[in-house]
Scaffold this motif. Structure first.
Motif, PDB file in Angstrom:
ATOM      1  N   ASN A   1       0.815  -1.215   0.000  1.00 53.87           N
ATOM      2  CA  ASN A   1       0.000   0.000   0.000  1.00 53.87           C
ATOM      3  C   ASN A   1       0.846   1.261   0.000  1.00 53.87           C
ATOM      4  O   ASN A   1       0.322   2.353   0.112  1.00 53.87           O
ATOM      5  N   SER A   2       2.176   1.095  -0.052  1.00 57.81           N
ATOM      6  CA  SER A   2       3.014   2.286   0.050  1.00 57.81           C
ATOM      7  C   SER A   2       2.880   3.191  -1.157  1.00 57.81           C
ATOM      8  O   SER A   2       3.169   4.375  -1.075  1.00 57.81           O
ATOM      9  N   SER A   3       2.430   2.657  -2.302  1.00 56.89           N
ATOM     10  CA  SER A   3       2.238   3.530  -3.454  1.00 56.89           C
ATOM     11  C   SER A   3       1.161   4.574  -3.185  1.00 56.89           C
ATOM     12  O   SER A   3       1.127   5.609  -3.836  1.00 56.89           O
ATOM     13  N   ASN A   4       0.291   4.277  -2.210  1.00 56.59           N
ATOM     14  CA  ASN A   4      -0.709   5.282  -1.835  1.00 56.59           C
ATOM     15  C   ASN A   4      -0.031   6.516  -1.274  1.00 56.59           C
ATOM     16  O   ASN A   4      -0.441   7.644  -1.575  1.00 56.59           O
ATOM     17  N   GLU A   5       1.020   6.310  -0.456  1.00 55.76           N
ATOM     18  CA  GLU A   5       1.766   7.451   0.070  1.00 55.76           C
ATOM     19  C   GLU A   5       2.432   8.222  -1.063  1.00 55.76           C
ATOM     20  O   GLU A   5       2.452   9.455  -1.075  1.00 55.76           O
ATOM     21  N   ASP A   6       3.017   7.475  -2.004  1.00 55.67           N
ATOM     22  CA  ASP A   6       3.637   8.130  -3.161  1.00 55.67           C
ATOM     23  C   ASP A   6       2.627   9.004  -3.915  1.00 55.67           C
ATOM     24  O   ASP A   6       2.909  10.158  -4.248  1.00 55.67           O
ATOM     25  N   ARG A   7       1.472   8.427  -4.175  1.00 47.01           N
ATOM     26  CA  ARG A   7       0.457   9.183  -4.934  1.00 47.01           C
ATOM     27  C   ARG A   7      -0.045  10.388  -4.145  1.00 47.01           C
ATOM     28  O   ARG A   7      -0.268  11.457  -4.714  1.00 47.01           O
TER      29      ARG A   7
END
Length: 915
Positions: free
Chosen positions: A21-27
């Motif tokens: 789910n870390s791509s959520n932080e990126d986005r």
């Protein structure tokens, strides 16, 4: 371009933290950065940067995502939007959050630290440091404050890179120095920044000093209340210590510009309060660190170090000695850490300086009528303190006082006058009228009744300093006789014999499991043996006194061969035995050098004996003597641990059998270690020399060779035969001893083989042959190692290939099994459908017949329609033909060729369609 950079780092959090789910932080971070970078409404951009700062300060995943994508955008805001103070503030505060570690989200030790990564990324930006330094000139308070915090964080993690960069920026250091005159909060932050900046950077140190650092530092210290001030005083002193550490030129500027009076004021205790806060303790330790650095004089490579060191001593001794004595000796309510640091400064102040030595010897402490010499007070501390560290520090003062100070040693030795037994065992707690010698003898003999061997060993350490390299003092102390106790009613005995007695007593006080029954007995033996080593060195009379009691030699032989003793005790005992050989001038049977060597060979074995030296040199204590003398720099991070001195836990030590006490690393010094090494070489040479001559010197008396008057020829021949047999027996004994010696020494290793070669014990040709054999064996060993490495590499390669093929086979097997299961499932479904009956399947032939019938019907209908159309056309042609006949036209001629034209037209259409 900036958004391309962001997209290039997309998903970096997921790669580092392994979170799906870390791509959520990126986005999320990317959207906020897009609003900041491309937003049209100022309020929306400010809200976005505020929101970004909040999430970056609380979550490590957001922190890492920001570092990968947001640093260029923040630097762009700082560079291009300087007029928008709120945006600049927000960008700086976000950078501070990105560079600050988040402790509440601790992960594994191998996990990437986002703050460190962000620090590295920002420090590598070419324009980041000049841009940040330029922000220090802004009027806004928060802009300057956040900028200093960012620079401090960068220096904490990438100090060398920033130091090199700041040196290349015009007025870079000047801007930082100006911050010391700013508001208090900014001034304090600038102090922290400068302490990081000046560490191990000589050029920056010089620039900072020329910018007026000394005046500003001491001005801040006075404003804060000197040693009573807070952590700001500590930061100021840490900055000061950075500027003068290993920098002789800066020390000269300090001494010749503002002087050392301001430094002395920090050491001055104010008021009558006995309470010490931890911060005050740290401030005093920092000031004492400054004194220590001044007494060091500069770096070892500096040619002017010695001259500067001597000048510093001359200036300091008049100003600071009294304050050091108050802190280290008189004020026993001062924390132990401060007392120890002050005592070490006193030791450094007097080391190698005759005037300072005399000044310390003349100092008296206390108030009338309770006054006593300062050296007596120091000895009282050694004998009475419960702190091991304080004993070591006070012992360091005596070591430096006696070092190359024969007059001082003689002065102290002259006071060693034995007292009557009753007076010698009176209490010394409050008796300030006791002389130095009486107090020392009292400490040496205190273990007679109550078994206080720890005090005895401490006094023995002081006595070893008095006797060191001073033959007159050794001879004087040898004559001291100690009265026996009233219970034993025995005769008096030399002080040396009493010390050996206590040495044996310390060994007997150990229980069967090797634990010590009395506190400190684990190092008592080593210190007493150190005294004996120092005492016997180059003093034949001391050796004679030691050998006067036969049990002394027997006990030492037992210590050397006793494996339950520690390495240092066995090694020191071996050294004492060796001194009994090399400094032995006795000719008495049983006490001469040959007898001592003979006993060592019989009871211990020469190879085992020399092995004790090797074990001692490799021991923890000897290996750590130099490291224990290296001084740790005093910084904010280490202040709390250094302020609270950790005493050695005897309970922990009791569980470690055969381990030397760590305190020995502090009591021993490099001089003693090197002295023992020199003694070892002399001992080896002397033992070889002893074995190279016969046991007794046989003098050939001419009267024994010549025939006596009245002696018959038979008697004369018989007497000569007995004489020759005696000589032969003596030679055989010598040959046997030399053979034993050669066999034992050959086992001691290469260190002693070189000694044997010098004495002609091993043939050079044999050595050369052995050397060639060794070289050939080494080459073969290297070849085998290379071949082994190659085989291991090939084995690893084949192993990896086999693993890959196995994995591929496993994958194919899984796929085949999956297909087989699918096929089986389909077959089961077909069987199930067939099991329901044939009626369920459609009649293909009936469907075909039905479809053919429908097609036939449809084609017949279309044919009928076509025939109707043709009939209608034919009727039209008939009517037209009749009309043409009426008009007189030849119908047949007109109709001739119409069919051909139609056919030609159709052919043309067909050709066009083909094209």
């Amino acid at each position: 371009m900036k958004m391309d950079l962001m997209s290039g780092y997309k998903g970096v959090v997921g790669l580092v933290f392994g979170n799906e789910n870390s791509s959520n932080e990126d986005r999320y971070v990317e959207r906020l950065l897009d609003r900041i970078n491309n937003g049209k409404l100022p309020d929306d951009r400010r809200n976005a940067i505020t929101e970004l700062q909040a999430v970056v300060s609380e979550n490590r995943a957001f922190q890492l995502a920001f570092g990968a994508m947001g640093l260029p955008i923040m630097l762009s805001v700082l560079k291009e939007e300087r007029n928008d103070v709120e945006m600049v503030r927000g960008a700086l505060e976000t950078l501070v959050s990105a560079l600050t570690p988040i402790n509440h989200a601790k992960g594994s030790s191998n996990e990437v630290q986002p703050d460190l990564m962000n620090t590295d990324l920002l420090s590598r930006e070419a324009e980041s440091i000049p841009l940040l330094l330029s922000l220090l000139e802004e009027d806004d308070f928060y802009v300057r404050y956040y900028t200093l915090q960012i620079l401090t964080a960068l220096l904490s993690n990438s100090r060398q890179r920033l130091q090199e960069t700041i040196l290349t920026i015009p007025r870079g250091i000047t801007r930082l120095m100006d911050m010391l005159m700013d508001r208090e909060v900014i001034r304090n932050e600038a102090l922290l920044l400068l302490t990081h900046l000046t560490r191990e950077a000589e050029e920056i140190q010089k620039i900072v000093v020329f910018e007026g650092a000394y005046e500003k530092i001491f001005s801040i210290i006075r404003e804060e209340g000197n040693s009573d001030g807070g952590v700001v005083v500590q930061d100021c002193l840490e900055l000061l210590n950075n500027l003068i550490r290993s920098n002789a030129s800066n020390q000269v500027l300090l001494r010749e510009t503002i002087g050392l009076d301001s430094l002395i004021l920090i050491l001055k205790l104010r008021g009558s309060s006995y309470s010490f806060t931890q911060q005050k303790t740290i401030n005093l330790l920092s000031a004492l660190e400054t004194i220590k650095l001044l007494l060091k004089g500069g770096s070892e490579a500096d040619p002017g170090k010695d001259a500067n060191k001597q000048t510093n001593k001359t200036v300091l001794v008049q100003k600071v000695l009294d304050h050091l004595l108050i802190l280290g000796v008189e004020s026993q309510w001062v924390p132990v850490a401060v007392r120890c640091a002050a005592l070490r400064c006193i030791g450094d102040l007097i080391a190698g300086d005759s005037k300072n030595l005399d000044l310390l010897a003349s100092k008296v402490l206390g108030e009338e009528p309770q006054v006593e010499p300062a050296l007596n007070s120091l000895l009282r501390i050694i004998l009475r303190t419960s702190s091991m560290q304080e004993f070591i520090a006070a012992d360091y003062v005596f070591k430096n006082f006696c070092e190359k100070n024969a007059d001082g040693q003689a002065m102290l030795a002259s006071t060693l006058i034995p007292q009557p037994y009753s007076m010698n065992h009176s209490f010394l707690d409050e008796d300030v009228n006791m002389s130095f010698g009486s107090m020392l003898l009292h400490g040496l003999t205190l273990g007679e009744n109550n078994g206080d061997l720890e005090t005895c060993s401490r006094a023995a350490s002081v006595l070893s300093h008095i006797l060191k390299d001073n033959l007159q003092c050794k001879e004087r102390v040898l004559r001291i006789q100690i009265e026996a106790s009233m219970q034993t009613l025995g005769a008096s005995e030399p002080l040396m014999h009493r010390m050996v007695k206590y040495l044996a007593l310390a060994s007997s006080m150990k229980s069967k499991d090797g634990k010590s029954n009395a506190t400190g007995n684990s190092y008592v033996q080593a210190i007493i043996l150190k005294l004996l080593v120092t005492w016997l060195a180059d003093c034949p009379n001391a050796v004679h006194c030691f050998l006067d009691a036969r049990p002394h030699l027997t006990y030492l032989l037992e210590l050397v061969s006793n494996l339950s003793e520690t390495v240092c005790i066995r090694g020191f005992s071996a050294v004492v035995l060796g001194e009994c050989v090399i400094y032995n001038k006795s000719t008495d049977s049983g006490k001469d050098a040959f007898s001592i060597v003979d006993l060592i060979s019989q009871k211990v074995g020469l190879s085992s004996y020399f092995l004790k030296f090797d074990e001692m040199h490799k021991s923890f204590v000897f290996a750590n003597v130099e490291s224990s003398l290296t001084h740790r720099s005093f910084s904010r991070s280490s202040a709390a641990s250094m302020a609270d001195i950790q005493e050695i836990d005897e309970n922990d030590l009791s569980e470690k059998k055969n381990m030397d006490h760590p305190v020995l690393s502090s009591i021993l010094d490099s001089y003693f270690v090197n002295f023992v090494k020199r003694l070892e070489e002399d001992i080896r040479q002397q033992i070889v020399e002893v074995y190279s001559r016969p046991k007794t010197n046989v003098a050939v008396v001419p009267a024994e060779i010549e025939q006596k008057s009245g002696e018959s020829d038979g008697e004369y021949i018989k007497r000569l035969k007995a004489f020759v047999e005696n000589q032969h027996s003596e030679i055989q004994d010598l040959v046997l001893r030399n053979a034993t010696l050669a066999e034992d020494l050959a086992k001691t290793g290469s260190s002693f083989q070189s000694e044997q070669r010098g004495s002609g014990g091993i043939d050079r040709v044999q050595i050369e042959t052995l050397r060639r054999d060794f070289q050939e064996a080494s080459k073969r060993l290297e070849m085998l190692k290379a071949e082994k490495a190659k085989i291991e590499s090939e084995a690893n390669m084949y192993q990896n290939l086999a693993g890959k093929m196995e994995a591929d086979l496993r994958s194919l097997s899984d796929a085949y099994n999956s297909l087989e299961q699918s096929n089986l499932q389909l077959e089961n479904e077909v069987k199930a459908l067939r099991g329901e009956g044939v009626s369920t399947f459609p009649d293909v032939e009936a469907i075909k017949a039905e479809a053919r019938e429908e097609a036939l019907k449809e084609s017949e209908g279309e044919l009928n329609d076509l025939l109707v159309c043709l009939g209608q056309e034919q009727s039209k042609v008939d009517r037209l033909s009749a009309r043409l006949l009426e008009l007189g036209e030849d119908v047949d001629q007109l109709l001739e060729g119409i069919g051909d034209d139609a056919g030609a037209a159709e052919d043309g259409d067909d050709e066009e369609d083909a094209e």
